[in-house]
Design a protein around this motif. Structure first.
Motif, PDB file in Angstrom:
ATOM      1  N   GLU A  99       0.844  -1.189   0.000  1.00 38.11           N
ATOM      2  CA  GLU A  99       0.000   0.000   0.000  1.00 38.11           C
ATOM      3  C   GLU A  99       0.881   1.241   0.000  1.00 38.11           C
ATOM      4  O   GLU A  99       2.071   1.171   0.295  1.00 38.11           O
ATOM      5  CB  GLU A  99      -0.915  -0.032   1.240  1.00 38.11           C
ATOM      6  CG  GLU A  99      -1.932   1.080   1.353  1.00 38.11           C
ATOM      7  CD  GLU A  99      -2.849   1.179   0.156  1.00 38.11           C
ATOM      8  OE1 GLU A  99      -2.508   1.983  -0.746  1.00 38.11           O
ATOM      9  OE2 GLU A  99      -3.867   0.464   0.106  1.00 38.11           O
ATOM     10  N   ASN A 100       0.297   2.372  -0.338  1.00 38.21           N
ATOM     11  CA  ASN A 100       1.000   3.643  -0.209  1.00 38.21           C
ATOM     12  C   ASN A 100       1.324   3.881   1.261  1.00 38.21           C
ATOM     13  O   ASN A 100       0.494   3.617   2.141  1.00 38.21           O
ATOM     14  CB  ASN A 100       0.131   4.780  -0.747  1.00 38.21           C
ATOM     15  CG  ASN A 100       0.839   6.128  -0.702  1.00 38.21           C
ATOM     16  OD1 ASN A 100       0.891   6.776   0.338  1.00 38.21           O
ATOM     17  ND2 ASN A 100       1.382   6.537  -1.834  1.00 38.21           N
ATOM     18  N   PHE A 101       2.517   4.387   1.518  1.00 36.50           N
ATOM     19  CA  PHE A 101       3.002   4.543   2.895  1.00 36.50           C
ATOM     20  C   PHE A 101       1.992   5.251   3.793  1.00 36.50           C
ATOM     21  O   PHE A 101       1.760   4.839   4.936  1.00 36.50           O
ATOM     22  CB  PHE A 101       4.325   5.313   2.902  1.00 36.50           C
ATOM     23  CG  PHE A 101       4.860   5.591   4.276  1.00 36.50           C
ATOM     24  CD1 PHE A 101       5.595   4.633   4.961  1.00 36.50           C
ATOM     25  CD2 PHE A 101       4.625   6.813   4.897  1.00 36.50           C
ATOM     26  CE1 PHE A 101       6.075   4.876   6.240  1.00 36.50           C
ATOM     27  CE2 PHE A 101       5.096   7.074   6.166  1.00 36.50           C
ATOM     28  CZ  PHE A 101       5.829   6.098   6.843  1.00 36.50           C
ATOM     29  N   GLU A 102       1.366   6.309   3.290  1.00 36.41           N
ATOM     30  CA  GLU A 102       0.456   7.097   4.125  1.00 36.41           C
ATOM     31  C   GLU A 102      -0.812   6.348   4.503  1.00 36.41           C
ATOM     32  O   GLU A 102      -1.512   6.737   5.444  1.00 36.41           O
ATOM     33  CB  GLU A 102       0.090   8.395   3.405  1.00 36.41           C
ATOM     34  CG  GLU A 102       1.255   9.362   3.266  1.00 36.41           C
ATOM     35  CD  GLU A 102       0.827  10.688   2.670  1.00 36.41           C
ATOM     36  OE1 GLU A 102       1.020  11.714   3.320  1.00 36.41           O
ATOM     37  OE2 GLU A 102       0.289  10.667   1.537  1.00 36.41           O
ATOM     38  N   ASN A 103      -1.093   5.272   3.786  1.00 36.15           N
ATOM     39  CA  ASN A 103      -2.306   4.499   4.068  1.00 36.15           C
ATOM     40  C   ASN A 103      -2.052   3.282   4.952  1.00 36.15           C
ATOM     41  O   ASN A 103      -2.983   2.533   5.246  1.00 36.15           O
ATOM     42  CB  ASN A 103      -2.948   4.034   2.756  1.00 36.15           C
ATOM     43  CG  ASN A 103      -3.381   5.195   1.883  1.00 36.15           C
ATOM     44  OD1 ASN A 103      -3.740   6.250   2.389  1.00 36.15           O
ATOM     45  ND2 ASN A 103      -3.355   4.996   0.576  1.00 36.15           N
ATOM     46  N   VAL A 104      -0.811   3.098   5.353  1.00 37.25           N
ATOM     47  CA  VAL A 104      -0.460   1.919   6.144  1.00 37.25           C
ATOM     48  C   VAL A 104      -0.522   2.255   7.634  1.00 37.25           C
ATOM     49  O   VAL A 104       0.136   3.196   8.098  1.00 37.25           O
ATOM     50  CB  VAL A 104       0.952   1.414   5.780  1.00 37.25           C
ATOM     51  CG1 VAL A 104       1.287   0.166   6.599  1.00 37.25           C
ATOM     52  CG2 VAL A 104       1.044   1.112   4.292  1.00 37.25           C
TER      53      VAL A 104
END
Length: 259
Positions: A99-104
């Motif tokens: 996933e995109n880092f900000e969504n993890v």
């Protein structure tokens, strides 16, 4: 070529399906005594039956969760109680959460590291006392993303990279005991996940047509087969690879951007 696997005792985690199952079948064909490991007992029983029908050999299995230290100890104890020794550990259990880092979430990081990194550590710690008795081989399955992480690949590519560093470090630390430690970096290999993608994207195509779609950008022109991965893994844990340690071999049809 005789791989020197006859009567070797091998534990393979994540082996109820896919590459783990195919590797278990190939090692059994070569005369090894194999213990399959996964969390799902029904899946393990089906895998054991399939391999028995194919090879005529009866395999052992342990339903266990490698993220738990006590389960790792139980797996190794079963191998020793059943066969009297341990020669090969193949760490295959894993999943791919990308996933995109900000969504993890932080919990996602913890879950991924628990399975991919700490699962390996639990198994290796438990196996070492037995492997040190006569030497042996540890093989860690990771992914090409561990070498060249693409965008939107957290946390899986990070835990894969940590596994590669662990592999290289252990190869030095365990060499005095004649324990070889290697890794394979998997690219696109036919699996349940890939087959599901095929049915979603192009159900009108045959597998052969889908696997050769240019969109995958694989130099060899196709998605690989689990047997092709199992061939490389079996070689690396065998006596035929007795002078190979500390390496990470790509099984990706040439699509990797790093050696």
């Amino acid at each position: 070529m005789d791989l020197g696997l006859k009567d070797k005792v091998a534990v393979i985690t994540g082996s109820s399906k896919g590459i783990g199952k195919e590797t278990a079948a190939l090692l059994t064909e070569e005369g090894a005594k194999v213990i399959l490991v996964a969390r799902n007992e029904e899946g393990l029983q089906e895998a054991v039956q399939t391999i028995k029908e194919k090879t005529g050999q009866t395999l052992s299995y342990v339903a266990a969760d490698v993220t738990k230290e006590e389960d790792a100890k139980k797996i190794i104890a079963h191998a020793v109680e059943t066969y009297g020794r341990l020669d090969i550990l193949i760490n295959n259990a894993g999943s791919a959460f990308a996933e995109n880092f900000e969504n993890v979430e932080l919990s996602d990081w913890q879950n991924d590291l628990n399975l991919k990194l700490f699962g390996w550590l639990h198994m290796i710690h438990a196996a070492l006392p037995e492997l040190k008795k006569q030497g042996g081989a540890i093989l860690n399955l990771t992914a090409v993303a561990g070498k060249t992480p693409p965008a939107n690949s957290s946390p899986t590519s990070v835990s894969r990279a940590a596994g590669l560093a662990l592999t290289n470090t252990l190869s030095k630390d365990l060499a005095p005991y004649n324990i070889r430690v290697n890794a394979v970096c998997i690219g696109l290999i036919r699996s349940g996940q890939i087959e599901k993608r095929w049915q979603q994207e192009a159900p009108e195509k045959s597998w052969e047509e889908y696997a050769r779609d240019p969109k995958f950008n694989i130099p060899l022109g196709r998605i690989g087969d689990t047997r092709e991965a199992a061939n490389v893994i079996s070689f690396l844990v065998s006596d035929a690879a007795s002078y190979v340690t500390g390496t990470a071999v790509n099984i990706d049809g040439g699509s990797g951007a790093a050696l």
